[in-house]
Write a protein that holds these residues in place. Sequence first.
Motif, PDB file in Angstrom:
ATOM      1  N   ILE A 132       0.840  -1.213   0.000  1.00 34.78           N
ATOM      2  CA  ILE A 132       0.000   0.000   0.000  1.00 34.78           C
ATOM      3  C   ILE A 132       0.873   1.260   0.000  1.00 34.78           C
ATOM      4  N   ALA A 133       1.965   1.239   0.756  1.00 33.24           N
ATOM      5  CA  ALA A 133       2.868   2.404   0.733  1.00 33.24           C
ATOM      6  C   ALA A 133       3.487   2.563  -0.651  1.00 33.24           C
ATOM      7  N   GLY A 134       3.932   1.451  -1.223  1.00 31.46           N
ATOM      8  CA  GLY A 134       4.656   1.518  -2.501  1.00 31.46           C
ATOM      9  C   GLY A 134       3.752   1.811  -3.685  1.00 31.46           C
ATOM     10  N   VAL A 135       2.509   1.358  -3.634  1.00 38.75           N
ATOM     11  CA  VAL A 135       1.618   1.558  -4.785  1.00 38.75           C
ATOM     12  C   VAL A 135       0.680   2.749  -4.553  1.00 38.75           C
ATOM     13  N   ALA A 136      -0.133   2.666  -3.504  1.00 42.77           N
ATOM     14  CA  ALA A 136      -1.134   3.723  -3.291  1.00 42.77           C
ATOM     15  C   ALA A 136      -0.507   4.978  -2.680  1.00 42.77           C
ATOM     16  N   GLY A 137       0.375   4.782  -1.690  1.00 45.16           N
ATOM     17  CA  GLY A 137       0.981   5.941  -1.021  1.00 45.16           C
ATOM     18  C   GLY A 137       1.771   6.802  -1.991  1.00 45.16           C
ATOM     19  N   THR A 138       2.572   6.148  -2.836  1.00 47.11           N
ATOM     20  CA  THR A 138       3.377   6.916  -3.797  1.00 47.11           C
ATOM     21  C   THR A 138       2.473   7.608  -4.815  1.00 47.11           C
ATOM     22  N   ALA A 139       1.399   6.919  -5.224  1.00 45.99           N
ATOM     23  CA  ALA A 139       0.489   7.539  -6.198  1.00 45.99           C
ATOM     24  C   ALA A 139      -0.164   8.781  -5.589  1.00 45.99           C
ATOM     25  N   ILE A 140      -0.561   8.669  -4.334  1.00 49.87           N
ATOM     26  CA  ILE A 140      -1.197   9.809  -3.660  1.00 49.87           C
ATOM     27  C   ILE A 140      -0.195  10.950  -3.487  1.00 49.87           C
ATOM     28  N   CYS A 141       1.026  10.601  -3.095  1.00 48.22           N
ATOM     29  CA  CYS A 141       2.064  11.623  -2.919  1.00 48.22           C
ATOM     30  C   CYS A 141       2.332  12.333  -4.249  1.00 48.22           C
ATOM     31  N   ALA A 142       2.462  11.550  -5.324  1.00 44.15           N
ATOM     32  CA  ALA A 142       2.738  12.154  -6.634  1.00 44.15           C
ATOM     33  C   ALA A 142       1.559  13.016  -7.093  1.00 44.15           C
ATOM     34  N   ASP A 143       0.339  12.549  -6.825  1.00 45.08           N
ATOM     35  CA  ASP A 143      -0.849  13.302  -7.220  1.00 45.08           C
ATOM     36  C   ASP A 143      -0.903  14.651  -6.483  1.00 45.08           C
ATOM     37  N   PHE A 232      -0.402   1.256  10.395  1.00 48.51           N
ATOM     38  CA  PHE A 232       0.380   1.326   9.145  1.00 48.51           C
ATOM     39  C   PHE A 232      -0.286   2.282   8.151  1.00 48.51           C
ATOM     40  N   GLY A 233      -1.603   2.129   8.022  1.00 42.13           N
ATOM     41  CA  GLY A 233      -2.342   2.942   7.049  1.00 42.13           C
ATOM     42  C   GLY A 233      -2.204   4.421   7.337  1.00 42.13           C
ATOM     43  N   PHE A 234      -2.327   4.791   8.608  1.00 50.24           N
ATOM     44  CA  PHE A 234      -2.239   6.215   8.931  1.00 50.24           C
ATOM     45  C   PHE A 234      -0.797   6.732   8.848  1.00 50.24           C
ATOM     46  N   ILE A 235       0.176   5.852   9.138  1.00 47.20           N
ATOM     47  CA  ILE A 235       1.583   6.269   8.952  1.00 47.20           C
ATOM     48  C   ILE A 235       1.833   6.575   7.472  1.00 47.20           C
ATOM     49  N   ILE A 236       1.371   5.671   6.611  1.00 50.93           N
ATOM     50  CA  ILE A 236       1.542   5.891   5.164  1.00 50.93           C
ATOM     51  C   ILE A 236       0.818   7.175   4.751  1.00 50.93           C
ATOM     52  N   ALA A 237      -0.394   7.348   5.269  1.00 47.73           N
ATOM     53  CA  ALA A 237      -1.205   8.509   4.890  1.00 47.73           C
ATOM     54  C   ALA A 237      -0.519   9.812   5.263  1.00 47.73           C
ATOM     55  N   VAL A 238      -0.050   9.898   6.485  1.00 51.77           N
ATOM     56  CA  VAL A 238       0.518  11.186   6.922  1.00 51.77           C
ATOM     57  C   VAL A 238       1.841  11.457   6.210  1.00 51.77           C
ATOM     58  N   ALA A 239       2.662  10.423   6.015  1.00 53.60           N
ATOM     59  CA  ALA A 239       3.955  10.633   5.341  1.00 53.60           C
ATOM     60  C   ALA A 239       3.727  11.042   3.887  1.00 53.60           C
ATOM     61  N   CYS A 240       2.854  10.331   3.193  1.00 51.84           N
ATOM     62  CA  CYS A 240       2.676  10.593   1.761  1.00 51.84           C
ATOM     63  C   CYS A 240       1.934  11.908   1.522  1.00 51.84           C
ATOM     64  N   CYS A 241       0.919  12.195   2.329  1.00 47.51           N
ATOM     65  CA  CYS A 241       0.188  13.453   2.152  1.00 47.51           C
ATOM     66  C   CYS A 241       1.081  14.641   2.500  1.00 47.51           C
ATOM     67  N   TYR A 242       1.846  14.521   3.587  1.00 44.86           N
ATOM     68  CA  TYR A 242       2.705  15.645   3.986  1.00 44.86           C
ATOM     69  C   TYR A 242       3.749  15.926   2.916  1.00 44.86           C
ATOM     70  N   LYS A 243       4.383  14.857   2.442  1.00 45.41           N
ATOM     71  CA  LYS A 243       5.435  15.061   1.433  1.00 45.41           C
ATOM     72  C   LYS A 243       4.847  15.605   0.136  1.00 45.41           C
ATOM     73  N   ASN A 259      10.056   9.683  -3.349  1.00 46.14           N
ATOM     74  CA  ASN A 259      11.132   8.857  -2.802  1.00 46.14           C
ATOM     75  C   ASN A 259      11.192   8.974  -1.281  1.00 46.14           C
ATOM     76  N   GLN A 260      11.139  10.210  -0.791  1.00 47.00           N
ATOM     77  CA  GLN A 260      11.202  10.429   0.658  1.00 47.00           C
ATOM     78  C   GLN A 260       9.970   9.852   1.357  1.00 47.00           C
ATOM     79  N   ALA A 261       8.813   9.995   0.708  1.00 42.72           N
ATOM     80  CA  ALA A 261       7.564   9.515   1.321  1.00 42.72           C
ATOM     81  C   ALA A 261       7.608   8.008   1.510  1.00 42.72           C
ATOM     82  N   VAL A 262       8.109   7.289   0.508  1.00 45.07           N
ATOM     83  CA  VAL A 262       8.109   5.832   0.606  1.00 45.07           C
ATOM     84  C   VAL A 262       9.152   5.370   1.639  1.00 45.07           C
ATOM     85  N   VAL A 263      10.264   6.062   1.724  1.00 47.65           N
ATOM     86  CA  VAL A 263      11.281   5.702   2.721  1.00 47.65           C
ATOM     87  C   VAL A 263      10.733   5.945   4.134  1.00 47.65           C
ATOM     88  N   ILE A 264      10.099   7.100   4.336  1.00 48.01           N
ATOM     89  CA  ILE A 264       9.533   7.415   5.660  1.00 48.01           C
ATOM     90  C   ILE A 264       8.426   6.409   6.015  1.00 48.01           C
TER      91      ILE A 264
END
Lengths: 291, 295
Positions: A132-143, A232-243, A259-264
């Motif tokens: 979810i971090a690698g697929v959805a989180g990165t997509a959300i961060c990029a969007d 996990f879901g909320f960690i991914i959410a806050v990292a990807c949305c913030y970045k 890149n930073q969002a997925v590492v975090i």
Amino acid sequence: MASNVTQPRVAPPVVDVPGYEDERPSTGQQIFNDYFGWLEQIAGMMLLTGKAVAATFTPPYSWKEEFVEESFLILRRCMIPMLISTVAFGFGAPGLQAANLTQIFGTLDREGAFFVMASIREFAGWINGMVIAGVAGTAICADLGARKVREELDAMAVLGLDPVRQIVTPRFLALGIITPLMNIIALVFGCVGGWLATVVVWGETSAGYVATFTSNFTFPDLFGAVFKTTGFGFIIAVACCYKGLNVKGGAQGVGKAVNQAVVISFAGIWVFNYLFTAILLAAYPETGNLH
Amino acid sequence: MDARLAAGKQLDPESSALLDQAASYGAEHELHEGSIAVAEDHPGDYWSIQCKGVKKSFGRAKILDGLDVGIPEGMVTCILGPSGTGKSVLIKHLIGLLFPDKGEVLIHGESLNDMPMSKLLEVRKKFGILFQDGALFGSMTVFDNVAFPLRQHTDLSEKEIRRVVNARLDDVGLDIARDRLPNELSGGMRKRAGFARALVLEPEIVMFDEPDSGLDPVRTALLCELIRQMHEQHGGTYIVITHDVNSARQVGEYFAVLWKGKIVQAGERDDMFNSKNPFVSQFLNRRIDGPLGME
């Protein structure tokens, strides 16, 4: 609309201002910025979490429609990769490798018990979080990053709409809710991977695998897995949305933010996983026993 | 001298009386302390927006350095300055997208500092803004982009929204592109669509962030003409941020010249083009000799 001439106007004077003086920040400030900038990011993530939570529980609930869309988007993008990953991992590492050991002692049926620990408590949730971090989180961060670069978020703010309520909250909730729901499916498919290795490859009976599984599977294992993956879901959410919201520097900045969002997200998941499992085993010591 | 009066425009009696009152006020108070001196006595009366001692840094880069400026009500104000001098950062301060490290920004006399978000969102409804590339929502058609503010902030029926949006798109010459997505538009069309969206809620203050960027000279001139016509037609306070002197000359009535994080000079168009200040004179007359170099 304001009329053409509604207010008094006089010709303001031509105003000279003093010259520009180059005042660099103090050395202490520079050191703080260089070495402790991450503190600012953590504070920013906490503030963003607070704003998203506030927007969740206060009207107007304008995030509902986008929440449904984002939830389906996450399911559509992540389900197949998650299923393949959990079955393959369950079949390979804990399945074949562990069976290689247990068959030496003639206890292949114990694979079922082992998979309570391996799949339920550890790798299913972990793989689910990674996917979810690698697929959805990165997509959300990029969007979000692309919207930031195109100034869509600023445009939204100028139109009197709160980008956190409109854009962040639905994604935040979608990641936080869909991750544990998908985890329940991941748990099942992780165990299916173990069943394939134990029964189909090593020739153990399904009854033996299921019997030891059920005698070891406890309710704290299940709700622990659900709680953990909610985290996990909320960690991914806050990292990807913030970045995504804090992208700087155009397309290159978007790439860097992803890149930073997925590492975090990954690091956050690992740390949270360790802490949560340690606390769960301490709180429910019987779950650690092999029955 | 008032730019509209200089252009021979007729004012209605009420506005003339206000103008006379303001002129006598100016004569009595010797306005030599800077434009802020007026604003302190008459908050929100004369200036739509005021910046008082605004400082802003990003890391080690100091962008705004104690900037003071007032934006007159009802006029087209051009904020000019060389590239990279903080113009876009300034515009974000004016609408509360960024906040100063020091100093304050006042909208009709209300300070944006420490304003709660709900109040800030209300204040922002006074604004329409045309961002550099239009900032259209990529997943919506041109029609939906322009309709978006109406759907969010009004109770108009879809039929009424269609009428208003079509009128705005006709104003900016985009009636043929209403069903296209933003990535199917040229740069000029995106700007015009952004302009239509900025005007659709009939805001009191409309801002343009480098309307000339990415456009050829003819289309820049056409867009500036459109801005001028819209202001004549609808009124309101317009703020154009640009480094293009030709564009500014075409639309501007009041000028503020920004350099190194400060307003070097501010005044009406004729005063500014006749300025003796070396930087202002060099910049507005596009001379290569003067304090501004390639550094």
